[in-house]
Design an enzyme around this catalytic site. Structure first.
Site, PDB file in Angstrom:
ATOM      1  N   HIS A  92      -1.521  -3.744   5.830  1.00 51.96           N
ATOM      2  CA  HIS A  92      -2.930  -3.924   5.473  1.00 51.96           C
ATOM      3  C   HIS A  92      -3.886  -3.270   6.478  1.00 51.96           C
ATOM      4  O   HIS A  92      -4.739  -2.460   6.095  1.00 51.96           O
ATOM      5  CB  HIS A  92      -3.241  -5.406   5.306  1.00 51.96           C
ATOM      6  CG  HIS A  92      -4.440  -5.700   4.455  1.00 51.96           C
ATOM      7  ND1 HIS A  92      -4.745  -4.976   3.318  1.00 51.96           N
ATOM      8  CD2 HIS A  92      -5.402  -6.652   4.561  1.00 51.96           C
ATOM      9  CE1 HIS A  92      -5.840  -5.468   2.779  1.00 51.96           C
ATOM     10  NE2 HIS A  92      -6.260  -6.482   3.512  1.00 51.96           N
ATOM     11  N   VAL A  93      -3.790  -3.635   7.744  1.00 58.17           N
ATOM     12  CA  VAL A  93      -4.649  -3.068   8.780  1.00 58.17           C
ATOM     13  C   VAL A  93      -4.089  -1.714   9.197  1.00 58.17           C
ATOM     14  O   VAL A  93      -2.892  -1.593   9.495  1.00 58.17           O
ATOM     15  CB  VAL A  93      -4.737  -4.006   9.996  1.00 58.17           C
ATOM     16  CG1 VAL A  93      -5.571  -3.374  11.098  1.00 58.17           C
ATOM     17  CG2 VAL A  93      -5.314  -5.349   9.579  1.00 58.17           C
ATOM     18  N   HIS A 143       1.898  -8.617   2.996  1.00 60.08           N
ATOM     19  CA  HIS A 143       0.978  -7.516   3.269  1.00 60.08           C
ATOM     20  C   HIS A 143      -0.110  -7.819   4.307  1.00 60.08           C
ATOM     21  O   HIS A 143      -0.123  -7.210   5.375  1.00 60.08           O
ATOM     22  CB  HIS A 143       0.359  -7.033   1.954  1.00 60.08           C
ATOM     23  CG  HIS A 143      -0.478  -5.813   2.092  1.00 60.08           C
ATOM     24  ND1 HIS A 143       0.009  -4.629   2.592  1.00 60.08           N
ATOM     25  CD2 HIS A 143      -1.792  -5.583   1.818  1.00 60.08           C
ATOM     26  CE1 HIS A 143      -0.954  -3.727   2.610  1.00 60.08           C
ATOM     27  NE2 HIS A 143      -2.053  -4.267   2.155  1.00 60.08           N
ATOM     28  N   HIS A 161     -10.400  -6.431   8.056  1.00 60.38           N
ATOM     29  CA  HIS A 161      -9.533  -7.474   7.475  1.00 60.38           C
ATOM     30  C   HIS A 161      -9.294  -8.647   8.426  1.00 60.38           C
ATOM     31  O   HIS A 161      -8.314  -9.386   8.272  1.00 60.38           O
ATOM     32  CB  HIS A 161      -8.195  -6.892   7.031  1.00 60.38           C
ATOM     33  CG  HIS A 161      -8.303  -5.697   6.136  1.00 60.38           C
ATOM     34  ND1 HIS A 161      -8.972  -5.748   4.939  1.00 60.38           N
ATOM     35  CD2 HIS A 161      -7.846  -4.417   6.274  1.00 60.38           C
ATOM     36  CE1 HIS A 161      -8.911  -4.547   4.366  1.00 60.38           C
ATOM     37  NE2 HIS A 161      -8.253  -3.739   5.158  1.00 60.38           N
ATOM     38  N   ASP A 180       0.848  -1.194   0.000  1.00 59.46           N
ATOM     39  CA  ASP A 180       0.000   0.000   0.000  1.00 59.46           C
ATOM     40  C   ASP A 180       0.879   1.238   0.000  1.00 59.46           C
ATOM     41  O   ASP A 180       1.035   1.920   1.025  1.00 59.46           O
ATOM     42  CB  ASP A 180      -0.961  -0.002   1.189  1.00 59.46           C
ATOM     43  CG  ASP A 180      -2.024  -1.078   1.080  1.00 59.46           C
ATOM     44  OD1 ASP A 180      -2.106  -1.726   0.021  1.00 59.46           O
ATOM     45  OD2 ASP A 180      -2.770  -1.273   2.050  1.00 59.46           O
TER      46      ASP A 180
END
Length: 531
Positions: free
Chosen positions: A400-401, A363, A373, A227
């Site tokens: 991710h989180v 990720h 998630h 990301d």
């Protein structure tokens, strides 16, 4: 002036190391040998929660080159050989719209002039150049063609040595300013002094704070766990999409504003031109386009040590006495896949007497307790966790989180002194706000049917069969494998001290760059946990 700045930087770096040693002597950092630790949830600081504001990149002249074909978006990355470093940059301007005439990659040379610090830049290395395009299947969207991307492999470098360099085309002339970097040390007894880890940077005011604090801590290596630019969140007019008013709302991830990558690369140069930076893809790098092509910007904009794996989406590299394994969560990972077979070979060939530390990164986390998630990567965990455990992976980094979390040593949801420590560092800057809710809080447990692997297919989100959460999809309190969690923007620093001890520190943006919010010594036990 340059010498004064370098001296000041070295003095500051020594002072930071001295502070760390004082902490160690005073015993202020616990070790994993004292664990498992009672779970801690830091209350949300609502003063930092609010509207995430993007940097005004379009009206900021310093982000644009001053002369034609002046190098921009300069970045360093490691190769598969510790005596080599990749140097990448872009010249010329991107083009966007319907009537596009791509730049000629052969019109500008790809040259790096370099030498040992203060000895002159008398060495030359040449490389290749290319462009890429992002083509859209919908006529309402704007096609994009990049500037000229240059990539040069600088070889024959000495270990643990400071170098200075310029890149560009000396015949125009269009050369960059002078930049500096330090090569990785020699294994097994030497390690990069500081490895910075972060995910979800984007290009916001939070990003600016994260990067400035990170640079002030003088890392030797940086890991970006997916990301990166969040270009896929921007509409064709360059504004942040709300996913309802995009010009292609049926599949908003296909509407990516590629110039966001260029803005991001120019901003990140303050870090990437001096610190070798290794990246792994996140879901925001997928950027599906015409003919179902994916990861195009990611594949072209970064250099990877992918000779062994044959893929930019998963690869490995050494940095001193650390072996890093970067895994792809959005390419096949089952036991019959190319990635899994490569991972088996790679782990089998790791010599722990040369690289005692084994660190993995990908990720989406396997051990996140946040509602967003939650257990989304369960299929990947089912396929790969046993292999990583068998080979004694010490630390796992995820993103991710949009929050921070550190686990106790864990394997298969069970506390295990030989399991890795899983660390989610998902809040580097973001184009969205922080994740606040936890799956174990009343009313927050997701429906298992809503947690399939939406990219790779398959469903693995079954209820727990043992332990305190047996028969349920979520715990009803913070799970025992979760040691510390907090919703704040920030990043982490890993300092490997020797073959058995590494200090992990997480820094929050609201604090001073030298003040860590979470710190622990991760201790390897090779006699107890043979790999």
């Amino acid at each position: 002036m340059v010498l004064a700045v370098e001296s000041l930087n070295r003095l500051l770096h020594c002072w930071i190391l001295l502070i760390s040693l004082i902490f160690v002597v005073n015993g202020q950092f616990p070790t994993t040998l004292e664990g498992p630790f009672k779970p801690v949830t830091v209350p949300v600081n609502y003063s930092i929660i609010g509207q995430v504001t993007s940097l005004p990149v379009d009206d900021n002249p310093p982000l644009s080159p001053e002369i034609e074909f002046q190098p921009q978006q300069i970045s360093l990355s490691l190769s598969s050989d510790l005596s080599s470093v990749w140097v990448s940059w872009i010249t010329g301007e991107y083009q966007i719209g319907d009537d596009i005439e791509p730049l000629d990659p052969q019109s500008v040379a790809s040259v790096v002039q370099y030498g040992v610090y203060k000895s002159g830049r008398n060495n030359l290395a040449a490389g290749s150049s290319f462009i890429y395009s992002q083509q859209y299947p919908n006529e309402d969207l704007n096609n994009y063609t990049s500037g000229i991307i240059h990539r040069v492999l600088v070889t024959g470098l000495d270990r643990d040595t400071m170098y200075e360099y310029q890149c560009g085309d000396p015949s125009i002339p269009a050369m960059s300013e002078v930049h500096y970097f330090r090569t990785m040390p020699s294994p097994p007894k030497d390690y990069p002094s500081r490895v910075a880890v972060v995910r979800g940077l984007g290009l916001t005011y939070n990003t600016s704070t994260t990067i400035s604090h990170m640079a002030a801590n003088h890392p030797d290596l940086a890991l970006l766990v997916g990301d990166l630019s969040f270009a896929d969140l921007y509409c064709k007019n360059g504004t942040l999409c709300d996913f309802q008013n995009c010009s292609f709302p049926q599949s908003p991830l296909q509407e990516t504003y590629q110039p966001r990558w260029d803005h991001w690369g120019r901003f990140m140069q303050i870090l990437t031109a001096t610190v070798p930076t290794m990246v792994i893809e996140g879901d925001h790098e997928i950027e599906k386009q015409a003919d179902n092509l994916t990861f195009t910007a990611y594949n072209y904009r970064f250099a990877f040590p992918s000779d062994e794996s044959g893929s930019t989406l998963y690869y490995s590299f050494n940095a001193g006495g650390i072996h890093f394994v970067m895994l792809g969560a959005y390419v096949p990972y089952d036991k019959s896949s190319d990635q899994y077979k490569w991972l088996e070979r790679d782990l089998f060939n790791v010599n722990r007497s040369v690289t005692p530390w084994l660190v993995a990164a990908w990720h989406p986390p396997w051990y996140s307790t946040y509602k967003d998630h939650y257990r989304e990567a369960e299929c990947m965990r089912v396929q790969m966790e046993e292999l990583l455990y068998k080979h004694g992976v010490d630390i796992v980094f995820n993103g991710h989180v949009k929050a921070y979390e550190r686990s106790n040593r864990v394997y298969n949801y069970t506390l295990d002194p030989c399991g890795p420590v899983h660390i989610t560092v998902g809040s580097g800057g973001n184009e969205m706000n922080l994740t606040l809710e936890h799956a174990d809080e009343p009313g927050n447990c997701p429906d298992p049917s809503n947690t399939p692997d939406r990219f790779m297919g398959g469903f693995c989100g079954f209820n727990f069969t043992s332990g305190p959460a047996a028969g349920n999809f979520c715990w009803n309190e913070q799970p025992e494998y979760s040691a510390y969690r907090e919703s704040s923007f920030g990043y982490g620093i890993l300092e490997v001290k020797n073959q058995t001890h590494a200090l992990w520190m997480w820094y929050r943006n609201q604090d001073r760059y030298s003040v860590g919010a979470d710190g622990i010594y991760i201790v390897r036990q090779p006699d107890r946990c043979p790999s």
